[in-house]
Design a protein around this motif. Structure first.
Motif, mmCIF file in Angstrom:
data_model
loop_
_atom_site.group_PDB
_atom_site.id
_atom_site.type_symbol
_atom_site.label_atom_id
_atom_site.label_comp_id
_atom_site.label_asym_id
_atom_site.label_seq_id
_atom_site.Cartn_x
_atom_site.Cartn_y
_atom_site.Cartn_z
ATOM 1 N N HIS A 178 7.665 4.871 -10.112
ATOM 2 C CA HIS A 178 8.690 4.530 -11.109
ATOM 3 C C HIS A 178 9.401 3.218 -10.758
ATOM 4 O O HIS A 178 9.844 2.487 -11.636
ATOM 5 N N SER A 179 9.477 2.899 -9.477
ATOM 6 C CA SER A 179 10.155 1.664 -9.067
ATOM 7 C C SER A 179 9.309 0.424 -9.346
ATOM 8 O O SER A 179 9.813 -0.695 -9.279
ATOM 9 N N LEU A 180 8.028 0.619 -9.668
ATOM 10 C CA LEU A 180 7.135 -0.507 -9.923
ATOM 11 C C LEU A 180 7.033 -0.856 -11.407
ATOM 12 O O LEU A 180 6.209 -1.680 -11.790
ATOM 13 N N MET A 181 7.875 -0.233 -12.223
ATOM 14 C CA MET A 181 7.868 -0.553 -13.654
ATOM 15 C C MET A 181 8.487 -1.931 -13.873
ATOM 16 O O MET A 181 9.125 -2.487 -12.985
ATOM 17 N N ASP A 182 8.277 -2.464 -15.050
ATOM 18 C CA ASP A 182 8.787 -3.788 -15.389
ATOM 19 C C ASP A 182 10.301 -3.739 -15.545
ATOM 20 O O ASP A 182 10.800 -2.781 -16.110
ATOM 21 N N PRO A 183 11.057 -4.677 -15.065
ATOM 22 C CA PRO A 183 10.758 -5.976 -14.495
ATOM 23 C C PRO A 183 10.599 -6.031 -12.975
ATOM 24 O O PRO A 183 10.005 -6.983 -12.478
ATOM 25 N N PRO A 184 11.087 -5.058 -12.177
ATOM 26 C CA PRO A 184 10.959 -5.258 -10.734
ATOM 27 C C PRO A 184 9.506 -5.221 -10.235
ATOM 28 O O PRO A 184 9.159 -5.925 -9.287
ATOM 29 N N GLY A 185 8.658 -4.443 -10.870
ATOM 30 C CA GLY A 185 7.255 -4.396 -10.461
ATOM 31 C C GLY A 185 6.551 -5.723 -10.683
ATOM 32 O O GLY A 185 5.770 -6.181 -9.837
ATOM 33 N N THR A 186 6.845 -6.341 -11.819
ATOM 34 C CA THR A 186 6.276 -7.659 -12.105
ATOM 35 C C THR A 186 6.788 -8.685 -11.105
ATOM 36 O O THR A 186 6.032 -9.537 -10.628
ATOM 37 N N ALA A 187 8.051 -8.601 -10.781
ATOM 38 C CA ALA A 187 8.638 -9.528 -9.812
ATOM 39 C C ALA A 187 8.007 -9.349 -8.433
ATOM 40 O O ALA A 187 7.711 -10.333 -7.746
ATOM 41 N N LEU A 188 7.769 -8.109 -8.035
ATOM 42 C CA LEU A 188 7.140 -7.850 -6.744
ATOM 43 C C LEU A 188 5.709 -8.388 -6.722
ATOM 44 O O LEU A 188 5.275 -8.968 -5.729
ATOM 45 N N ALA A 189 4.992 -8.213 -7.815
ATOM 46 C CA ALA A 189 3.629 -8.750 -7.896
ATOM 47 C C ALA A 189 3.639 -10.272 -7.772
ATOM 48 O O ALA A 189 2.819 -10.857 -7.059
ATOM 49 N N PRO B 294 0.809 -1.218 0.000
ATOM 50 C CA PRO B 294 0.000 0.000 0.000
ATOM 51 C C PRO B 294 0.844 1.272 0.000
ATOM 52 O O PRO B 294 0.502 2.248 -0.657
ATOM 53 N N GLY B 295 1.964 1.237 0.705
ATOM 54 C CA GLY B 295 2.855 2.392 0.709
ATOM 55 C C GLY B 295 3.438 2.680 -0.660
ATOM 56 O O GLY B 295 3.551 3.841 -1.068
ATOM 57 N N LEU B 296 3.789 1.641 -1.381
ATOM 58 C CA LEU B 296 4.328 1.824 -2.732
ATOM 59 C C LEU B 296 3.252 2.292 -3.709
ATOM 60 O O LEU B 296 3.511 3.106 -4.590
ATOM 61 N N LEU B 297 2.053 1.756 -3.565
ATOM 62 C CA LEU B 297 0.978 2.068 -4.509
ATOM 63 C C LEU B 297 0.356 3.444 -4.282
ATOM 64 O O LEU B 297 -0.169 4.042 -5.220
ATOM 65 N N THR B 298 0.403 3.941 -3.072
ATOM 66 C CA THR B 298 -0.225 5.232 -2.790
ATOM 67 C C THR B 298 0.732 6.413 -2.875
ATOM 68 O O THR B 298 0.278 7.557 -2.885
ATOM 69 N N ASP B 299 2.015 6.164 -2.970
ATOM 70 C CA ASP B 299 3.005 7.242 -3.066
ATOM 71 C C ASP B 299 3.457 7.371 -4.519
ATOM 72 O O ASP B 299 4.218 6.546 -5.021
ATOM 73 N N SER B 300 2.993 8.407 -5.184
ATOM 74 C CA SER B 300 3.293 8.558 -6.614
ATOM 75 C C SER B 300 4.786 8.731 -6.895
ATOM 76 O O SER B 300 5.243 8.423 -7.999
#
Length: 112
Positions: A59-70, A49-55
């Motif tokens: 940028h850190s949730l872009m592919d590939p690390p965002g996909t890996a986190l998901a 939630p902290g990552l998703l609510t802080d705009s």
């Protein structure tokens, strides 16, 4: 648990190569198995939630690390659910009724 999980997730999000993120997810999942339920609660209840609510962190949730986190979040959630479901099936029926009452008290029906 929060500090530990948060720092490992930060390291995962720094990775830019797909092969390395996939390997990191496998490694983190293995480490998280030490206390899967607590880590999953922290991951799903605080870190994501902290990552998703802080705009500023999007940028850190872009592919590939965002996909890996998901992928890691889903693995942890499924593992915790399966573990909890297995524990619940060994309880007596009386305890099962108490679980239902706890759930109902958390999510009361709307007054209609």
């Amino acid at each position: 648990v929060y500090w530990f999980c948060n720092n490992l997730i930060k390291e995962l999000l720094k990775e830019t190569r797909k092969e390395h993120t996939l390997r990191a997810v496998e490694l983190l999942y293995s480490i998280f198995c030490l206390d899967m339920q607590q880590v999953t609660l922290v991951l799903l209840g605080h870190i994501l939630p902290g990552l998703l609510t802080d705009s500023s962190k999007w940028h850190s949730l872009m592919d590939p690390p965002g996909t890996a986190l998901a992928k890691l979040a889903v693995w942890c959630a499924l593992s915790s659910y399966s573990s909890h479901k297995g524990q619940a099936s060994t309880r007596q029926k009386k305890r099962h009724r108490e679980d239902i009452e706890d759930y109902i008290s958390l999510f009361p029906a709307p007054d209609s």
